[in-house]
Design a protein around this motif. Structure first.
Motif, PDB file in Angstrom:
ATOM      1  N   THR A  78       0.825  -1.212   0.000  1.00 27.22           N
ATOM      2  CA  THR A  78       0.000   0.000   0.000  1.00 27.22           C
ATOM      3  C   THR A  78       0.860   1.263   0.000  1.00 27.22           C
ATOM      4  OG1 THR A  78      -1.702  -1.187   1.245  1.00 27.22           O
ATOM      5  CG2 THR A  78      -1.851   1.216   1.201  1.00 27.22           C
ATOM      6  N   GLY A 112       2.722   1.621  -3.329  1.00 27.74           N
ATOM      7  CA  GLY A 112       1.717   1.932  -4.351  1.00 27.74           C
ATOM      8  C   GLY A 112       1.315   3.390  -4.328  1.00 27.74           C
ATOM      9  N   HIS A 113       1.090   3.933  -3.139  1.00 28.83           N
ATOM     10  CA  HIS A 113       0.738   5.354  -3.020  1.00 28.83           C
ATOM     11  C   HIS A 113       1.907   6.252  -3.414  1.00 28.83           C
ATOM     12  CE1 HIS A 113      -3.316   5.221  -1.511  1.00 28.83           C
ATOM     13  NE2 HIS A 113      -2.989   4.375  -0.538  1.00 28.83           N
ATOM     14  N   LEU A 114       3.108   5.913  -2.978  1.00 26.65           N
ATOM     15  CA  LEU A 114       4.279   6.735  -3.291  1.00 26.65           C
ATOM     16  C   LEU A 114       4.560   6.776  -4.790  1.00 26.65           C
ATOM     17  CD1 LEU A 114       6.778   5.734  -0.435  1.00 26.65           C
ATOM     18  CD2 LEU A 114       5.497   7.877  -0.682  1.00 26.65           C
ATOM     19  N   ASN A 115       4.277   5.694  -5.490  1.00 25.77           N
ATOM     20  CA  ASN A 115       4.531   5.624  -6.928  1.00 25.77           C
ATOM     21  C   ASN A 115       3.288   5.926  -7.765  1.00 25.77           C
ATOM     22  OD1 ASN A 115       7.235   4.967  -6.581  1.00 25.77           O
ATOM     23  ND2 ASN A 115       6.829   2.769  -6.517  1.00 25.77           N
ATOM     24  N   ASN A 116       2.263   6.441  -7.100  1.00 23.10           N
ATOM     25  CA  ASN A 116       1.035   6.870  -7.789  1.00 23.10           C
ATOM     26  C   ASN A 116       0.342   5.743  -8.550  1.00 23.10           C
ATOM     27  OD1 ASN A 116       1.178   9.657  -6.985  1.00 23.10           O
ATOM     28  ND2 ASN A 116       2.800   9.945  -8.508  1.00 23.10           N
ATOM     29  N   TYR A 117       0.369   4.539  -8.001  1.00 17.84           N
ATOM     30  CA  TYR A 117      -0.412   3.451  -8.571  1.00 17.84           C
ATOM     31  C   TYR A 117      -1.898   3.717  -8.336  1.00 17.84           C
ATOM     32  CZ  TYR A 117       3.619   0.278  -9.138  1.00 17.84           C
ATOM     33  OH  TYR A 117       4.793  -0.313  -9.526  1.00 17.84           O
ATOM     34  N   ASP A 118      -2.725   3.194  -9.207  1.00 18.09           N
ATOM     35  CA  ASP A 118      -4.160   3.175  -8.948  1.00 18.09           C
ATOM     36  C   ASP A 118      -4.413   2.038  -7.973  1.00 18.09           C
ATOM     37  OD1 ASP A 118      -6.886   2.991  -8.876  1.00 18.09           O
ATOM     38  OD2 ASP A 118      -7.162   2.612 -11.021  1.00 18.09           O
ATOM     39  N   MET A 119      -4.585   2.359  -6.715  1.00 15.96           N
ATOM     40  CA  MET A 119      -4.643   1.343  -5.668  1.00 15.96           C
ATOM     41  C   MET A 119      -5.901   0.480  -5.752  1.00 15.96           C
ATOM     42  SD  MET A 119      -1.789   1.642  -4.290  1.00 15.96           S
ATOM     43  CE  MET A 119      -2.022   0.398  -3.037  1.00 15.96           C
ATOM     44  N   THR A 121       6.865  -3.953  -7.065  1.00 17.83           N
ATOM     45  CA  THR A 121       7.617  -3.468  -8.224  1.00 17.83           C
ATOM     46  C   THR A 121       8.111  -4.616  -9.101  1.00 17.83           C
ATOM     47  OG1 THR A 121       9.700  -3.425  -6.974  1.00 17.83           O
ATOM     48  CG2 THR A 121       8.363  -1.428  -6.954  1.00 17.83           C
TER      49      THR A 121
END
Length: 445
Positions: free
Chosen positions: A339, A342-349, A385
């Motif tokens: 989580t 994912g947020h740090l890399n701007n994934y669509d969570m 990743t």
């Protein structure tokens, strides 16, 4: 401590091997029966025909490919088939077999079916026959090895071969894959040192990569698929929350309505092989499985994810491995790491690929169990990743892509963590205060 353990063992209700087996049978029957809530018998039969005869590479959501009822029916049939194999081989129900049964049920929502599983199962048991070992020794490879089921469907139906030749070559490829998986899985466990629970997932990734490379060399195009359904959150929540509640209530009943012993379970790192049924009893194992079910469901819904076939498969796999290595203390750090990165890399969570990376990424939960919260979060972030880049290697014909990626993460992190841990322990020994009396005794000796 020993006295307390005896008290707990005496007060907890015991459950026999036969009762455990029939509980798993009940789970398979439940999956079959629930299918008729969603679709008519005709729709289920029609959906089954589609499931059996269509390429099912990652990520082929059977909800979307066929229908919800046909998917549950497929899962129930394969669950009962797995239990039949356990009965035939006269294997005893333990943590690893519970994990295997739930994993078969899970991946039958998106990739496994009776046709593409059978050649692999036959191949694994043929290996046992050729090497003159008990069939039970190849049982886990036969069940988990069905991860390569899409290989059979791909060759049979999706590369332009005449049906007869496709059936022959597809079944042959599945047979070969099943035959070589048992020795490979035994060998590769040393690669991850047991810190990736989906050991056969890593082995299947290697085998799948070889087969995909051969097929690509002949001009065949094999690519992962993204066929995902939406809009099933309400009915799936109404189905699985009560299911996990029943599991929890029954586990508590067996454990005399208490959590006695659960803290001891969470002291296990989860490293292979951590059979919680053997170490902690079926009662605590069932409690653990249900709690992991609630956590997995909460993880999906809190991120706005869809309860589709692959995600439900991820939830059931987490639950199944609640009998074989996973518990709250080592799973939650992995989910937090996924989580956070994912947020740090701007994934669509809320994306299914991210959600299942978190759920299946708990294959490396033993890293958190052994090295703590921070390293568990690092492992989870690293897994997210890595896993997004491994499916191309095998073209999606290995359903346990996260097991494949998790193997690489464990193989990278564990030697480094062990080295740091070793040197830290050495420095600690050097700094230990010297007992003068001991020093005198040593000199006198």
């Amino acid at each position: 401590m020993e006295t307390n353990n005896k008290i707990v063992a005496t007060s907890a209700r015991q459950i026999t091997q036969n009762s455990q087996y029939w509980m798993l049978i009940s789970f398979g029957i439940f999956l079959v029966l629930i299918s008729f809530v969603f679709n008519t018998p005709f729709e289920i039969i029609k959906g089954q025909a589609v499931i059996l005869t269509t390429a099912s590479n990652l990520t082929t959501d059977y909800f979307e490919l066929a229908n919800v009822g046909a998917t549950f029916f497929n899962s129930g049939i394969l669950t009962l088939h797995a239990l039949l194999l356990i009965k035939i081989t006269k294997a005893k129900i333990n943590g690893s077999l519970i994990a295997a049964v739930f994993t078969v049920a899970a991946f039958s929502f998106f990739g496994k079916n009776l046709y593409n599983s059978m050649p692999i199962v036959v191949g694994a048991f043929t290996y046992a026959w050729v090497t003159k070992v008990p069939a039970e020794r190849s049982l886990l490879a036969a069940l988990f090895g069905t991860a390569l089921g899409p290989l059979v469907n791909e060759i049979t139906f999706n590369i332009g071969l005449p049906l007869g030749l496709g059936l022959l070559l597809g079944s042959a490829a599945g047979f070969v894959a099943g035959f070589i998986l048992p020795p490979l899985a035994h060998h590769f466990v040393g690669f991850t040192k047991g810190f990736s629970l989906y050991n056969i997932g890593f082995s299947s990734g290697v085998v799948g990569t070889i087969f995909t490379s051969i097929l690509r060399a002949t001009g065949v195009v094999i690519e992962p698929i993204s066929l995902i359904s939406k809009g099933n959150n309400v009915p799936m929540s109404l189905l699985f929350f009560p299911l996990f509640t029943v599991m929890l209530m029954y586990g508590l009943y067996l454990n005399s309505w208490s959590l006695n012993g659960y803290s001891r379970m969470m002291k296990h790192s989860g490293q292979l092989s951590s059979d919680f049924v053997k170490k902690n009893g079926f009662n605590l194992t069932l409690i653990n499985m249900s709690l992991l079910g609630f956590v997995a469901l909460g993880f999906v819904l809190s991120l706005g994810g869809e309860l589709n076939g692959p995600v439900i498969g991820g939830i059931l796999t987490v639950v199944g491995f609640g009998a074989f290595g996973k518990h709250l203390k080592n799973v939650i750090p992995i989910l937090l790491g996924v989580t956070l990165i994912g947020h740090l890399n701007n994934y669509d969570m809320s994306d299914t690929s991210v959600i299942i990376a978190g759920l299946f990424g708990t294959t490396i939960a033993p890293i958190a169990g052994r090295y703590g919260l921070v390293m568990g979060m690092v492992a989870g972030g690293l897994h997210l990743t890595v896993v997004s880049n491994t499916s191309y290697l095998h073209g999606g014909i290995n359903l346990y892509n996260n097991g494949f990626a998790g193997g690489f993460v464990a193989a990278l992190m564990i030697p480094l963590l062990e080295a740091v841990h070793y040197h830290r322990e050495q420095r600690r020994e050097i700094r230990e205060p010297v007992d003068p009396a001991e020093s005198i005794r040593t000199e006198e000796d």
